[in-house]
Design an enzyme around this catalytic site. Structure first.
Site, mmCIF file in Angstrom:
data_model
loop_
_atom_site.group_PDB
_atom_site.id
_atom_site.type_symbol
_atom_site.label_atom_id
_atom_site.label_comp_id
_atom_site.label_asym_id
_atom_site.label_seq_id
_atom_site.Cartn_x
_atom_site.Cartn_y
_atom_site.Cartn_z
ATOM 1 N N PRO A 1 0.690 -1.213 0.123
ATOM 2 C CG PRO A 1 -0.130 -1.058 2.126
ATOM 3 C CD PRO A 1 0.444 -1.927 1.187
ATOM 4 C CG ASN A 2 -0.254 4.406 1.266
ATOM 5 O OD1 ASN A 2 -1.315 4.962 0.520
ATOM 6 N ND2 ASN A 2 -0.253 3.706 2.379
ATOM 7 N NE ARG B 1 4.133 6.558 1.819
ATOM 8 C CZ ARG B 1 4.309 5.295 2.119
ATOM 9 N NH1 ARG B 1 4.569 4.515 1.311
ATOM 10 N NH2 ARG B 1 4.125 5.014 3.444
ATOM 11 C CE1 TYR C 1 9.090 4.883 3.000
ATOM 12 C CE2 TYR C 1 7.457 6.779 3.255
ATOM 13 C CZ TYR C 1 7.768 5.561 3.594
ATOM 14 O OH TYR C 1 7.184 5.104 4.870
ATOM 15 C CG ASN D 1 8.522 -2.058 0.167
ATOM 16 O OD1 ASN D 1 7.884 -2.375 1.404
ATOM 17 N ND2 ASN D 1 8.940 -0.833 -0.144
ATOM 18 C CB ALA E 1 1.250 -0.161 6.131
ATOM 19 C CG HIS F 1 5.065 -2.567 10.315
ATOM 20 N ND1 HIS F 1 6.472 -2.904 10.142
ATOM 21 C CD2 HIS F 1 4.873 -1.670 9.016
ATOM 22 C CE1 HIS F 1 7.270 -2.111 9.462
ATOM 23 N NE2 HIS F 1 6.311 -1.159 8.798
ATOM 24 C CG ASP G 1 -0.317 -17.651 7.143
ATOM 25 O OD1 ASP G 1 0.971 -17.768 7.692
ATOM 26 O OD2 ASP G 1 -1.420 -17.746 7.814
ATOM 27 C CD GLU H 1 10.964 -7.699 5.465
ATOM 28 O OE1 GLU H 1 11.151 -8.745 6.123
ATOM 29 O OE2 GLU H 1 10.231 -6.810 6.127
ATOM 30 C CG HIS I 1 11.303 -2.486 4.327
ATOM 31 N ND1 HIS I 1 9.942 -2.592 4.231
ATOM 32 C CD2 HIS I 1 11.567 -3.656 4.976
ATOM 33 C CE1 HIS I 1 9.578 -3.748 4.927
ATOM 34 N NE2 HIS I 1 10.481 -4.258 5.300
ATOM 35 C CB SER J 1 12.486 4.150 5.160
ATOM 36 O OG SER J 1 11.724 3.140 5.657
ATOM 37 N NE ARG K 1 10.275 5.648 8.588
ATOM 38 C CZ ARG K 1 9.251 5.547 7.619
ATOM 39 N NH1 ARG K 1 9.348 4.584 6.751
ATOM 40 N NH2 ARG K 1 8.105 6.472 7.775
ATOM 41 N NE ARG L 1 7.146 3.937 10.061
ATOM 42 C CZ ARG L 1 5.933 3.978 9.289
ATOM 43 N NH1 ARG L 1 5.706 3.099 8.550
ATOM 44 N NH2 ARG L 1 5.262 5.159 9.441
#
Ligand code: DQA
Length: 160
Positions: free
Chosen positions: A14-15, A22, A27, A84, A87, A90, A97, A108, A110, A112, A117, A121
């Protein structure tokens, strides 16, 4: 299903469709399209097929992993995942699963450094099962994940 042309799924949560606009101080200024195009080109240079997918909806990400994952005849349609989860990192047991059910290596990423942070997170539902985690290196993290897969597939194919 490695055969001659390995297949990687690049998933963004998301986002991340807002990248470039953003919170650019966190980012960066690259758009997601910029990153996806670069990765596709790089993957193709190495004979790898890259499918990209971004969604703001947890269930859609679960469905995509399932759709490209286990077919009715249980043949796996992709050989690895770069994700990635944004949100959902977390919060999402469901995406974790789905990845574990697919049983393929995943990395994985990210943009940032999630450990520098807010405290919420620092926990990830993915890190303990990921091949590796790249965080804090901006969009370069996606390239590093792809580089790992290039080596991994080269090794696998040389063993076939
Ligand atoms: C992120 C970090 C997450 O905590 C956040 O919710 C994101 C992006 C990153 O790439 O740095 O949306 O995954």
């Amino acid at each position: 299903m490695i055969k001659n042309r390995p297949h990687i799924l690049l998933l963004n949560g998301p986002n991340l469709h807002l990248l470039g606009k953003r919170e650019p101080h966190i980012y960066g200024s690259m758009t997601l399209t910029d990153i996806e195009c670069r990765l596709k080109q790089k993957a193709s240079n190495h004979g790898i097929q890259l499918t990209v997918f971004q969604s703001n909806h947890e269930g859609k990400i679960v469905d995509k992993i399932g759709e490209l994952g286990l077919l009715a005849d249980e043949t796996l349609q992709f050989d690895g995942v770069i994700i990635n989860p944004a949100a959902f990192t977390h919060t999402s047991v469901a995406i974790r699963d789905a990845l574990l059910a697919a049983n393929k290596p995943f990395i994985e990423v990210h943009l940032s450094n999630i450990h520098a942070r807010e405290p919420f997170r620092t926990h990830s539902y993915f890190s303990d099962r990921a091949v590796g985690v790249v965080c804090g290196l901006g969009d370069l993290g996606y390239d590093m994940a792809l580089d790992w897969f290039v080596q991994y597939f080269n090794q696998k194919l040389s063993l076939v």
